[in-house]
Design an enzyme around this catalytic site. Structure first.
Site, mmCIF file in Angstrom:
data_model
loop_
_atom_site.group_PDB
_atom_site.id
_atom_site.type_symbol
_atom_site.label_atom_id
_atom_site.label_comp_id
_atom_site.label_asym_id
_atom_site.label_seq_id
_atom_site.Cartn_x
_atom_site.Cartn_y
_atom_site.Cartn_z
ATOM 1 N N VAL A 154 0.850 -1.193 0.000
ATOM 2 C CA VAL A 154 0.000 0.000 0.000
ATOM 3 C C VAL A 154 0.884 1.241 0.000
ATOM 4 C CG1 VAL A 154 -1.719 1.306 1.294
ATOM 5 C CG2 VAL A 154 -1.890 -1.184 1.137
ATOM 6 N N GLY A 155 0.662 2.102 -0.983
ATOM 7 C CA GLY A 155 1.533 3.265 -1.150
ATOM 8 C C GLY A 155 2.895 2.845 -1.639
ATOM 9 N N GLY A 156 2.909 1.836 -2.501
ATOM 10 C CA GLY A 156 4.172 1.236 -2.948
ATOM 11 C C GLY A 156 4.937 2.020 -3.989
ATOM 12 N N ASP B 176 -1.005 2.098 -5.469
ATOM 13 C CA ASP B 176 -0.755 3.518 -5.204
ATOM 14 C C ASP B 176 -1.698 4.336 -6.077
ATOM 15 O OD1 ASP B 176 0.494 6.025 -4.448
ATOM 16 O OD2 ASP B 176 2.313 4.891 -4.004
ATOM 17 N N LEU B 177 -1.597 5.649 -5.979
ATOM 18 C CA LEU B 177 -2.421 6.530 -6.799
ATOM 19 C C LEU B 177 -2.164 6.263 -8.283
ATOM 20 C CD1 LEU B 177 -1.912 9.824 -4.764
ATOM 21 C CD2 LEU B 177 -3.958 8.386 -4.785
ATOM 22 N N MET C 246 -6.123 4.481 -0.995
ATOM 23 C CA MET C 246 -6.102 3.656 0.222
ATOM 24 C C MET C 246 -7.120 4.115 1.254
ATOM 25 S SD MET C 246 -2.470 4.931 1.834
ATOM 26 C CE MET C 246 -2.117 6.672 2.118
ATOM 27 N N LYS D 193 5.505 0.579 3.796
ATOM 28 C CA LYS D 193 6.795 1.142 4.185
ATOM 29 C C LYS D 193 6.716 2.663 4.161
ATOM 30 C CE LYS D 193 10.254 1.737 1.321
ATOM 31 N NZ LYS D 193 10.655 3.158 1.538
ATOM 32 N N HIS E 19 3.532 7.159 8.718
ATOM 33 C CA HIS E 19 4.142 8.333 9.363
ATOM 34 C C HIS E 19 3.822 9.634 8.618
ATOM 35 C CE1 HIS E 19 8.352 8.566 7.180
ATOM 36 N NE2 HIS E 19 7.359 8.551 6.333
#
Length: 335
Positions: free
Chosen positions: A178-180, A202-203, A223, A236, A240
């Site tokens: 996710v967000g790769g 990802d987008l 997501m 990853k 944050h």
């Protein structure tokens, strides 16, 4: 007060490819030889370069030895390998990203958002008129700079993850990152564990620039809406970037995407140690300062912060595994 000057010197060395020039010769070389090999430098100033090198020698980025005729010869150190531009394990793209004006200029607005809060936008927004992740979709050059920085760190962190996670991937047959980004992290994992069917999520504008990898499918989406189903979710340096409320939405979607009994979420992120004096603890606080300027609610989290997030999102059990890198592996389980 003056620590930024180290970054100025280091960025200059990366842009001039000083480490690469020395590396091509395979031995320490003179400053004049370095200057001769700087590309696109019609009138190089050797005295200015000497002052840059003087700083970087003190910081042990380069070495200096005297030849028999008294000439100073400049060589590589263990630290130099991280700024070689054409190696797989380089940090040069990340260094150029973090020291780019688009990244640095928002820090001048931090005191303003402390006074006013972020309800009217982050420091990044006040500086550029767009939030950071919107900017990647609007500015192709920034998008490329951002992706290159993420890919180079993905290689290094993924190597530490694969080494430190040991048997953690063995029972996973499908893994969604996710967000790769453009697939840098996932490609390293699938290469090490070819039985895994990887989904790089990802987008759409991000995955549209992703290269093809064996064993990986690129999927565009959001997501915050839904996440593709898989045995496990991998993230990853994603959570944050976001506030607690944003993270709760993401983690709830992760919970829906994995099997009830055997699924897990694998988070690669920093666990902040407020009283820590370990190798990466200061860097964790530095990242937290960057997140403060760039992201709405983004922050590095302590173990107590992570535990609270898991309690809010249906993960009663978690495990923290330290690895030889800035982030740790944080496993979250639905039962």
């Amino acid at each position: 007060m003056t620590s930024f000057t180290d970054s100025v010197a280091l960025k200059s060395a990366v842009e001039l490819r000083i480490a690469d020039i020395i590396d091509r010769f395979g031995q320490p070389i003179s400053l004049s030889k370095i200057v001769e090999n700087i590309e696109d430098a019609p009138t190089p100033d050797i005295d200015l370069l000497h002052r840059i090198m003087r700083v970087l020698i003190r910081r042990k980025i380069f070495s200096a030895v005297q030849s028999e005729n008294g000439e100073t010869l400049y060589g590589l150190t263990r630290a130099s390998k991280w700024i070689l531009r054409d190696t797989k394990m380089t940090l040069a793209p990340m260094l150029l990203l973090e020291n780019h004006p688009l990244h640095l200029n928002p820090t001048h607005y931090v005191s303003e958002i402390i006074r006013e809060g972020t309800q009217n936008g982050t420091a990044f927004f006040k500086c550029h008129g767009h939030e950071q992740f919107d900017m990647t979709g609007l500015n192709p050059d920034y998008n490329r700079l951002f992706n290159d920085g993420m890919v180079c760190t993905a290689r290094i962190v993924s190597k530490a993850v694969i080494s430190g996670y040991k048997d953690g991937f063995n029972q996973i047959h499908s893994l969604v990152d996710v967000g790769g980004g453009i697939g840098g992290s996932l490609s390293e994992i699938v290469r090490a564990y070819p039985h895994i069917n990887g989904i790089n999520f990802d987008l759409s504008h991000v995955v549209s620039t992703a290269p093809k990898y064996d064993g990986i499918t690129h999927v565009g989406g959001d997501m915050f809406v839904s996440i593709p189903n898989a045995d496990a979710v991998y993230m990853k340096w994603i959570l944050h970037d976001w506030s607690d409320q944003h993270c709760i939405k993401i983690l709830k979607n992760c919970r829906k995407a994995i099997p009830e009994k055997s699924g897990k979420v694998i988070i690669v992120d920093h666990v902040l140690q407020p009283e820590g004096n370990g190798l990466f603890d200061d860097t964790g606080f530095a990242f937290d300062m960057m997140l403060l300027a760039h992201n709405a609610g983004g922050k590095e989290r302590t173990e107590e912060n992570w535990k609270w997030l898991f309690e809010q999102t249906g993960f009663p059990r978690y495990n923290i595994i330290k690895i030889n890198a800035l982030p740790s592996i944080i496993e979250a389980f639905p039962i």
